[in-house]
Design a protein around this motif. Structure first.
Motif, PDB file in Angstrom:
ATOM      1  N   ASP A 226       2.026 -14.317 -25.740  1.00 55.53           N
ATOM      2  CA  ASP A 226       1.803 -14.534 -24.003  1.00 55.53           C
ATOM      3  C   ASP A 226       3.434 -14.941 -23.858  1.00 55.53           C
ATOM      4  OD1 ASP A 226       1.720 -14.840 -21.485  1.00 55.53           O
ATOM      5  OD2 ASP A 226       0.167 -16.235 -21.327  1.00 55.53           O
ATOM      6  N   ILE A 227       4.150 -13.998 -23.239  1.00 56.03           N
ATOM      7  CA  ILE A 227       5.562 -14.323 -23.019  1.00 56.03           C
ATOM      8  C   ILE A 227       5.690 -15.590 -22.231  1.00 56.03           C
ATOM      9  CG2 ILE A 227       5.946 -12.982 -21.132  1.00 56.03           C
ATOM     10  CD1 ILE A 227       8.337 -13.709 -23.962  1.00 56.03           C
ATOM     11  N   HIS A 228       4.842 -15.935 -21.127  1.00 57.85           N
ATOM     12  CA  HIS A 228       4.940 -17.101 -20.225  1.00 57.85           C
ATOM     13  C   HIS A 228       4.492 -18.207 -20.809  1.00 57.85           C
ATOM     14  CE1 HIS A 228       4.578 -13.297 -17.610  1.00 57.85           C
ATOM     15  NE2 HIS A 228       5.414 -13.982 -16.932  1.00 57.85           N
ATOM     16  N   SER A 229       3.645 -18.203 -21.849  1.00 50.85           N
ATOM     17  CA  SER A 229       3.322 -19.350 -22.492  1.00 50.85           C
ATOM     18  C   SER A 229       4.251 -20.330 -23.478  1.00 50.85           C
ATOM     19  CB  SER A 229       2.266 -19.283 -23.477  1.00 50.85           C
ATOM     20  OG  SER A 229       1.758 -20.267 -24.416  1.00 50.85           O
ATOM     21  N   GLY A 230       4.269 -21.834 -23.158  1.00 51.74           N
ATOM     22  CA  GLY A 230       5.212 -22.543 -23.827  1.00 51.74           C
ATOM     23  C   GLY A 230       4.752 -22.359 -25.563  1.00 51.74           C
ATOM     24  N   SER A 231       3.862 -21.856 -25.894  1.00 55.47           N
ATOM     25  CA  SER A 231       3.614 -21.760 -27.568  1.00 55.47           C
ATOM     26  C   SER A 231       3.907 -20.172 -27.860  1.00 55.47           C
ATOM     27  CB  SER A 231       2.079 -22.158 -27.483  1.00 55.47           C
ATOM     28  OG  SER A 231       1.196 -21.526 -26.927  1.00 55.47           O
ATOM     29  N   ASN A 232       4.365 -19.399 -26.919  1.00 53.74           N
ATOM     30  CA  ASN A 232       4.690 -18.249 -27.386  1.00 53.74           C
ATOM     31  C   ASN A 232       5.532 -18.019 -28.618  1.00 53.74           C
ATOM     32  OD1 ASN A 232       7.277 -16.036 -27.353  1.00 53.74           O
ATOM     33  ND2 ASN A 232       5.484 -15.252 -26.658  1.00 53.74           N
ATOM     34  N   PHE A 233       5.042 -16.927 -29.589  1.00 51.88           N
ATOM     35  CA  PHE A 233       5.575 -17.015 -30.823  1.00 51.88           C
ATOM     36  C   PHE A 233       7.124 -17.091 -31.085  1.00 51.88           C
ATOM     37  CE2 PHE A 233       7.660 -14.407 -34.488  1.00 51.88           C
ATOM     38  CZ  PHE A 233       6.742 -14.927 -35.348  1.00 51.88           C
ATOM     39  N   PHE A 234       7.754 -16.143 -30.262  1.00 52.70           N
ATOM     40  CA  PHE A 234       9.128 -16.131 -30.180  1.00 52.70           C
ATOM     41  C   PHE A 234       9.926 -17.673 -29.738  1.00 52.70           C
ATOM     42  CE2 PHE A 234       7.815 -12.006 -29.812  1.00 52.70           C
ATOM     43  CZ  PHE A 234       8.485 -11.143 -30.839  1.00 52.70           C
ATOM     44  N   LYS A 235       9.285 -18.361 -29.030  1.00 52.28           N
ATOM     45  CA  LYS A 235       9.826 -19.628 -28.318  1.00 52.28           C
ATOM     46  C   LYS A 235       9.415 -20.687 -29.753  1.00 52.28           C
ATOM     47  CE  LYS A 235       8.795 -18.881 -23.560  1.00 52.28           C
ATOM     48  NZ  LYS A 235       7.643 -19.328 -22.418  1.00 52.28           N
ATOM     49  N   GLN A 236       8.295 -20.444 -30.148  1.00 52.48           N
ATOM     50  CA  GLN A 236       7.934 -21.718 -31.174  1.00 52.48           C
ATOM     51  C   GLN A 236       8.801 -21.132 -32.612  1.00 52.48           C
ATOM     52  OE1 GLN A 236       4.755 -23.883 -31.606  1.00 52.48           O
ATOM     53  NE2 GLN A 236       5.587 -24.113 -29.624  1.00 52.48           N
ATOM     54  N   PHE A 237       8.924 -20.050 -33.079  1.00 46.45           N
ATOM     55  CA  PHE A 237       9.635 -19.697 -34.129  1.00 46.45           C
ATOM     56  C   PHE A 237      11.216 -20.108 -33.913  1.00 46.45           C
ATOM     57  CE2 PHE A 237      12.124 -16.990 -37.039  1.00 46.45           C
ATOM     58  CZ  PHE A 237      11.450 -17.207 -38.118  1.00 46.45           C
ATOM     59  N   ILE A 238      11.831 -19.692 -32.917  1.00 41.27           N
ATOM     60  CA  ILE A 238      13.290 -20.223 -32.721  1.00 41.27           C
ATOM     61  C   ILE A 238      13.160 -21.526 -32.522  1.00 41.27           C
ATOM     62  CG2 ILE A 238      15.367 -19.839 -31.273  1.00 41.27           C
ATOM     63  CD1 ILE A 238      14.089 -17.096 -30.447  1.00 41.27           C
ATOM     64  N   SER A 239      12.537 -22.282 -31.680  1.00 43.33           N
ATOM     65  CA  SER A 239      12.340 -23.803 -31.760  1.00 43.33           C
ATOM     66  C   SER A 239      12.397 -24.507 -32.868  1.00 43.33           C
ATOM     67  CB  SER A 239      11.240 -24.209 -30.477  1.00 43.33           C
ATOM     68  OG  SER A 239      11.472 -23.421 -29.306  1.00 43.33           O
ATOM     69  N   GLY A 240      11.405 -23.879 -33.666  1.00 45.58           N
ATOM     70  CA  GLY A 240      11.169 -24.404 -35.171  1.00 45.58           C
ATOM     71  C   GLY A 240      12.511 -24.676 -35.769  1.00 45.58           C
ATOM     72  N   LEU A 241      13.080 -23.380 -35.717  1.00 39.12           N
ATOM     73  CA  LEU A 241      14.392 -23.168 -36.610  1.00 39.12           C
ATOM     74  C   LEU A 241      15.390 -24.051 -35.930  1.00 39.12           C
ATOM     75  CD1 LEU A 241      16.197 -19.742 -37.188  1.00 39.12           C
ATOM     76  CD2 LEU A 241      17.515 -21.833 -36.914  1.00 39.12           C
ATOM     77  N   LEU A 242      15.517 -24.210 -34.654  1.00 41.12           N
ATOM     78  CA  LEU A 242      16.587 -24.852 -34.109  1.00 41.12           C
ATOM     79  C   LEU A 242      16.238 -26.373 -34.183  1.00 41.12           C
ATOM     80  CD1 LEU A 242      17.660 -22.900 -30.929  1.00 41.12           C
ATOM     81  CD2 LEU A 242      18.841 -22.831 -33.267  1.00 41.12           C
ATOM     82  N   ILE A 243      15.120 -26.678 -33.685  1.00 40.16           N
ATOM     83  CA  ILE A 243      14.620 -28.215 -33.810  1.00 40.16           C
ATOM     84  C   ILE A 243      14.984 -28.791 -35.224  1.00 40.16           C
ATOM     85  CG2 ILE A 243      12.804 -29.684 -33.523  1.00 40.16           C
ATOM     86  CD1 ILE A 243      12.022 -28.437 -31.029  1.00 40.16           C
ATOM     87  N   THR A 244      14.385 -28.131 -36.349  1.00 37.47           N
ATOM     88  CA  THR A 244      14.640 -28.447 -37.645  1.00 37.47           C
ATOM     89  C   THR A 244      16.274 -28.686 -37.896  1.00 37.47           C
ATOM     90  OG1 THR A 244      12.686 -27.342 -38.374  1.00 37.47           O
ATOM     91  CG2 THR A 244      14.271 -27.772 -40.227  1.00 37.47           C
ATOM     92  N   VAL A 245      17.140 -27.623 -37.603  1.00 41.52           N
ATOM     93  CA  VAL A 245      18.471 -27.862 -37.881  1.00 41.52           C
ATOM     94  C   VAL A 245      18.797 -29.041 -37.079  1.00 41.52           C
ATOM     95  CG1 VAL A 245      20.734 -26.866 -37.576  1.00 41.52           C
ATOM     96  CG2 VAL A 245      18.996 -25.598 -38.293  1.00 41.52           C
TER      97      VAL A 245
END
Length: 486
Positions: A226-245
């Motif tokens: 769901d693109i509107h969700s805060g837990s959308n796959f792309f939001k979570q994946f990119i956030s995981g990458l950037l927040i880890t960095v």
């Protein structure tokens, strides 16, 4: 558990930490507190970083949050793995080439003093809140399980925990923490296994039945499209990458341990090994979360909810463990909380002390006596700030891990933007405008998120770190200065 049993557990655990501190403090140098004499084995550092990466927040927030967000955190884990690869092969070689103690010295070398101070200041603010919120959750659990029975007020509990951490880290700092965190990581892994087995037995399931129950549970949803969700796959994946960095590669508390290793190859192995350890541990926590809710449903335990969301999910695991899973499960959980508390907070306090001492007090140019004096004063100040923040957030509810990542999005975003600009461009900056650019990016990110939520029902979620970093890069490009070519 009785108060006396808990007291003896804390006493024995702390005595073990003090013994390690005494052994590691032999033959100390002036810089041992900050760089560990650059002699740590890479595998020891990687294993010890599990404790710092997990913390009590992961221990209770990730399992508890499954009730509201299914297993969508797994999307974040996938992104984080890519982030660790970037740290291992891009950031770590730079830090070693420049022989950094405070990693924010890179910004001084690349841009100048104002940018350097700005980046370090954003780290200090973010790490102070992040560490304090992790400490807050740990102390709430300790208060509920032990200190309330002794009628000890929570503000005194905060002081007791901070003093205990100060006692075993004060002399040798990161040199001691590398070893104590390895021990605490061992305890944490043991606790995870014991907790899962205890819950499995409480549910009367075999190993195969437990896995089947987890996989087929309604909460066992891995991906949100769901693109509107805060837990959308792309939001979570990119956030995981950037927040880890940002939270590992650009975080003094995590990279300071890596920089105690004597070679770049060892440091790279450390980062990659740690990425495997932490990802596996977090995935286990998600499975544990499903088990907790299976137990709740089976036994008809009522959970508070509001607007279709469970309230105080961070309290679920401690409540069930201390009331339903027997003495072994309770003892294991309590040891896990103590281990995760010390392992995550000691490194943060040492990193905050290091960053402020090197970046603002210029400790590297001081005499041995002055170095010790400055370090002690800064360490005391850092502990006092921790105390104030924990007190301020004491009445907060909900999943603290979400609060930490939201704050990180606003405070680490500018740091990420500074490093991206430095690494992938050759521009020079009008340095006096750098603090304004970074603060402006964070403020506009917050305003944009509110606007999108209210107008389009679109939540950036953890993606605010990407928006923040990109705005920072944009503003830095806008304030670049012309370089005269001879």
């Amino acid at each position: 558990m009785s108060a006396s049993l808990i007291f003896y557990i804390i006493l024995a655990y702390f005595a073990l930490l003090m013994l390690i501190a005494r052994l590691t403090s032999r033959h100390n140098k002036d810089s041992s507190f900050f760089d560990g004499d650059r002699s740590s084995p890479w595998f020891l550092v990687a294993f010890g970083m599990i404790g710092s990466g997990i913390s009590a927040v992961s221990l209770v927030s990730i399992p508890g949050n499954v009730g509201n967000n299914n297993l969508y955190y797994f999307q974040f884990i996938l992104g984080s793995i890519v982030g660790y690869v970037f740290i291992a092969f891009v950031l770590t070689p730079i830090y070693y080439k420049l022989k950094l103690v405070s990693i924010y010295t890179y910004l001084n070398i690349r841009f100048g003093n104002v940018t350097y101070k700005t980046g370090s200041l954003f780290f200090l603010v973010s790490q102070s809140f992040g560490a304090a919120l992790r400490l807050l959750l740990s102390i709430k659990i300790l208060q509920y399980a032990f200190f309330d029975d002794l009628h000890i007020p929570y503000f005194l509990t905060i002081i007791i925990v901070l003093v205990l951490i100060w006692l075993y880290t004060n002399k040798s700092g990161i040199k001691t923490i590398v070893w104590t965190d390895a021990l605490q990581s061992l305890f944490l892994i043991t606790v995870m296994v014991v907790s899962i087995v205890t819950i499995k037995n409480s549910l009367g399931l075999s190993g195969g039945e437990m896995l089947s129950a987890i996989v087929h549970h309604p909460y066992a949803k891995l991906f949100d499209w769901d693109i509107h969700s805060g837990s959308n796959f792309f939001k979570q994946f990119i956030s995981g990458l950037l927040i880890t960095v940002a939270l590992v590669g650009l975080d003094q508390s995590m990279m300071q341990k890596t920089l105690t290793i004597n070679s770049i190859n060892g440091a790279r192995k450390n980062v990659l090994a740690f990425s495997f350890f932490i990802s596996a541990a977090q995935t286990l926590f998600l499975g544990l979360g499903v088990l907790l809710y299976i137990f709740v449903q089976k036994h008809g335990i009522a959970l508070g909810s509001k607007d279709g969301q469970f309230i105080n999910t961070d309290g679920l695991y401690p409540y069930l463990t201390l009331n339903y899973f027997g003495k072994i499960g309770a003892i294991a959980f309590f040891i896990g909380v103590v281990a995760s508390t010390f392992a995550s907070i000691d490194a943060c306090i040492t990193a905050l002390t290091t960053a402020f001492s090197y970046d603002f007090m210029d400790i590297s140019n001081q005499s041995s006596a002055d170095k010790k004096k400055i370090k002690n004063q800064v360490l005391l100040g850092v502990n006092f700030v921790m105390f104030l923040i924990v007190m301020a957030f004491w009445n907060s509810q909900g999943a603290i891990i979400n609060t930490i990542f939201k704050i990180a999005g606003y405070t680490y975003g500018p740091i990420l933007g500074l490093y991206l600009t430095g690494l992938f461009s050759d521009i020079k900056l009008k340095e006096k405008l750098v603090p304004l650019a970074c603060i402006g990016a964070a403020l506009i990110t917050w305003l944009l998120n509110m606007l999108f939520i209210n107008s389009f029902n679109f939540d950036f979620g953890f993606m605010n770190i990407l928006v923040n970093a990109l705005l920072t890069v944009l503003f830095l490009v806008m304030i670049k200065r012309k370089v005269n070519v001879a």
